[in-house]
Design a protein around this motif. Structure first.
Motif, PDB file in Angstrom:
ATOM      1  N   GLY A 155       0.811  -1.202   0.000  1.00  0.00           N
ATOM      2  CA  GLY A 155       0.000   0.000   0.000  1.00  0.00           C
ATOM      3  C   GLY A 155       0.846   1.255   0.000  1.00  0.00           C
ATOM      4  N   VAL A 156       0.186   2.387  -0.013  1.00  0.00           N
ATOM      5  CA  VAL A 156       0.865   3.679  -0.052  1.00  0.00           C
ATOM      6  C   VAL A 156       0.929   4.282   1.349  1.00  0.00           C
ATOM      7  CG1 VAL A 156       0.740   6.041  -0.907  1.00  0.00           C
ATOM      8  CG2 VAL A 156       0.155   4.129  -2.413  1.00  0.00           C
ATOM      9  N   GLY A 157       2.146   4.435   1.870  1.00  0.00           N
ATOM     10  CA  GLY A 157       2.391   5.146   3.121  1.00  0.00           C
ATOM     11  C   GLY A 157       1.319   4.978   4.170  1.00  0.00           C
ATOM     12  N   LYS A 158       0.818   6.104   4.667  1.00  0.00           N
ATOM     13  CA  LYS A 158      -0.144   6.081   5.763  1.00  0.00           C
ATOM     14  C   LYS A 158      -1.528   5.594   5.337  1.00  0.00           C
ATOM     15  CE  LYS A 158      -1.429  10.965   5.159  1.00  0.00           C
ATOM     16  NZ  LYS A 158      -1.494  12.288   5.816  1.00  0.00           N
ATOM     17  N   TYR A 159      -1.772   5.509   4.023  1.00  0.00           N
ATOM     18  CA  TYR A 159      -3.081   5.070   3.555  1.00  0.00           C
ATOM     19  C   TYR A 159      -3.204   3.552   3.502  1.00  0.00           C
ATOM     20  CZ  TYR A 159      -3.347   9.935   2.132  1.00  0.00           C
ATOM     21  OH  TYR A 159      -3.328  11.304   2.127  1.00  0.00           O
ATOM     22  N   GLY A 160      -2.071   2.873   3.599  1.00  0.00           N
ATOM     23  CA  GLY A 160      -2.103   1.419   3.567  1.00  0.00           C
ATOM     24  C   GLY A 160      -2.677   0.899   2.256  1.00  0.00           C
ATOM     25  N   LEU A 161      -3.437  -0.198   2.338  1.00  0.00           N
ATOM     26  CA  LEU A 161      -3.963  -0.834   1.133  1.00  0.00           C
ATOM     27  C   LEU A 161      -5.195  -0.130   0.566  1.00  0.00           C
ATOM     28  CD1 LEU A 161      -3.475  -4.610   2.044  1.00  0.00           C
ATOM     29  CD2 LEU A 161      -2.069  -3.162   0.555  1.00  0.00           C
ATOM     30  N   ALA A 162      -5.569   0.988   1.162  1.00  0.00           N
ATOM     31  CA  ALA A 162      -6.624   1.785   0.540  1.00  0.00           C
ATOM     32  C   ALA A 162      -6.134   2.336  -0.794  1.00  0.00           C
ATOM     33  CB  ALA A 162      -7.040   2.928   1.460  1.00  0.00           C
ATOM     34  N   LEU A 163      -4.802   2.485  -0.917  1.00  0.00           N
ATOM     35  CA  LEU A 163      -4.168   2.910  -2.156  1.00  0.00           C
ATOM     36  C   LEU A 163      -3.103   1.885  -2.514  1.00  0.00           C
ATOM     37  CD1 LEU A 163      -3.712   6.713  -1.410  1.00  0.00           C
ATOM     38  CD2 LEU A 163      -5.572   5.603  -2.639  1.00  0.00           C
ATOM     39  N   ILE A 164      -3.244   1.242  -3.654  1.00  0.00           N
ATOM     40  CA  ILE A 164      -2.318   0.179  -4.050  1.00  0.00           C
ATOM     41  C   ILE A 164      -1.096   0.782  -4.730  1.00  0.00           C
ATOM     42  CG2 ILE A 164      -2.029  -1.905  -5.425  1.00  0.00           C
ATOM     43  CD1 ILE A 164      -3.921  -2.216  -3.046  1.00  0.00           C
ATOM     44  N   CYS A 165       0.064   0.458  -4.209  1.00  0.00           N
ATOM     45  CA  CYS A 165       1.327   0.944  -4.779  1.00  0.00           C
ATOM     46  C   CYS A 165       1.979  -0.125  -5.655  1.00  0.00           C
ATOM     47  CB  CYS A 165       2.276   1.339  -3.649  1.00  0.00           C
ATOM     48  SG  CYS A 165       3.929   1.821  -4.192  1.00  0.00           S
ATOM     49  N   LYS A 166       2.031  -1.371  -5.147  1.00  0.00           N
ATOM     50  CA  LYS A 166       2.659  -2.456  -5.895  1.00  0.00           C
ATOM     51  C   LYS A 166       1.799  -3.712  -5.813  1.00  0.00           C
ATOM     52  CE  LYS A 166       7.467  -1.004  -5.062  1.00  0.00           C
ATOM     53  NZ  LYS A 166       8.814  -1.439  -4.610  1.00  0.00           N
ATOM     54  N   ILE A 167       1.813  -4.465  -6.890  1.00  0.00           N
ATOM     55  CA  ILE A 167       1.194  -5.789  -6.921  1.00  0.00           C
ATOM     56  C   ILE A 167       2.270  -6.777  -7.337  1.00  0.00           C
ATOM     57  CG2 ILE A 167      -0.625  -7.226  -7.915  1.00  0.00           C
ATOM     58  CD1 ILE A 167      -2.178  -4.691  -8.522  1.00  0.00           C
TER      59      ILE A 167
END
Length: 204
Positions: free
Chosen positions: A73-85
Motif C-alpha cells: 500500500g501507499v504510506g499512511k493510507y495502507g492498502l486503501a491505495l495500491i502501490c505495488k502488486i
C-alpha cells in the motif's frame, strides 16, 4: 488530493505466478460464486495474471489477497491505495503517492460484460458473486487514458489437469508392463523347448 486518492484506489497488475501460498487458485473462477482477478502488467513486462478468489469477498482488497496476490500500500493510507502488486513496479517508492503517469488503474466488470473504470476505491468496492476485478498498469498516461486489462472479462474453462497427473492417479506404481514382458518371454522359451523335443522324437 481527492482526485489522487480515487486514482490510486483504482489500480493494479502483476506477474504470471502469485506469490502468496495457499491463497486462491490459478485461472478463472470455475463457478459464479467467486471473484476472478485479472492483473495486466502492460509495459512492465510479464504475462497477464488471472487468479480466482473463491466465494464471497468483502471488498476489492480482500479479493486480491484471497486470490494470492502480494500487495503493497501507499504510506499512511495502507492498502486503501495500491502501490505495488507482486512487487511491481519494482523501482517505485511506496512512502508517498505514486505518480499519475506510473500507477495502477482499477477496473470492474460482470462476467461477459466490459471493463469499466471503478468509481470507488478498492476498499469501497463490494464485488458481486461471479464478477471480475481488473488491474492494469498505466505508464506515461493521464488518468483519462489509462488502459483497461487486455483480457476480456469472460469466464472461461481453465486448462485441464496435465496428463502426467491423471496417469499417476490411475497407476498403482507396480511394474505390470515388465512382469507381462517377462511372462511372454518365458512362454516363448517354453514353447520353443517343447517344439524342439517333438522334432527330436519325430526324427528317431
Amino acid at each position: 488530493m481527492a482526485a489522487l486518492l480515487v486514482t490510486a484506489g483504482l489500480s493494479g497488475a502483476s506477474p504470471a505466478t502469485a506469490t502468496v501460498p495457499g491463497k486462491g487458485t490459478a485461472g478463472y473462477c470455475p463457478e459464479a460464486t467467486g471473484v476472478t482477478v485479472v492483473v495486466d502488467f502492460q509495459d512492465l513486462g510479464g504475462d497477464t495474471l488471472i487468479r480466482c478468489a473463491p466465494g464471497p469477498q468483502a471488498d476489492g482488497v480482500a479479493a486480491m489477497q484471497n486470490a494470492g496476490l502480494d500487495l503493497a500500500g501507499v504510506g499512511k493510507y495502507g492498502l486503501a491505495l495500491i502501490c505495488k502488486i507482486e512487487g511491481k513496479p519494482a523501482d517505485q517508492s511506496c512512502s508517498g503517492m505514486p505518480p499519475e503517469s506510473a500507477s495502477w488503474s482499477f477496473w470492474t466488470a460482470t462476467d461477459g460484460g466490459k471493463w469499466a473504470s471503478s468509481q470507488v476505491g478498492v476498499q469501497g468496492w463490494k464485488p458481486p458473486a461471479g464478477s471480475f476485478e481488473g488491474w492494469s498498469f498505466a505508464h506515461n498516461k493521464s488518468f483519462q487514458d489509462y488502459p483497461p486489462p487486455r483480457v476480456a472479462p469472460v469466464r472461461k474453462a481453465n486448462a485441464p489437469v496435465p496428463a502426467a497427473a491423471s496417469a499417476d492417479s490411475g497407476s498403482s506404481g507396480f511394474p505390470w508392463s515388465l512382469v507381462i514382458g517377462l511372462v511372454v518371454i518365458v512362454v516363448l522359451v517354453v514353447a520353443g523347448v517343447v517344439v524342439g523335443l517333438r522334432r527330436r522324437r519325430a526324427a528317431r
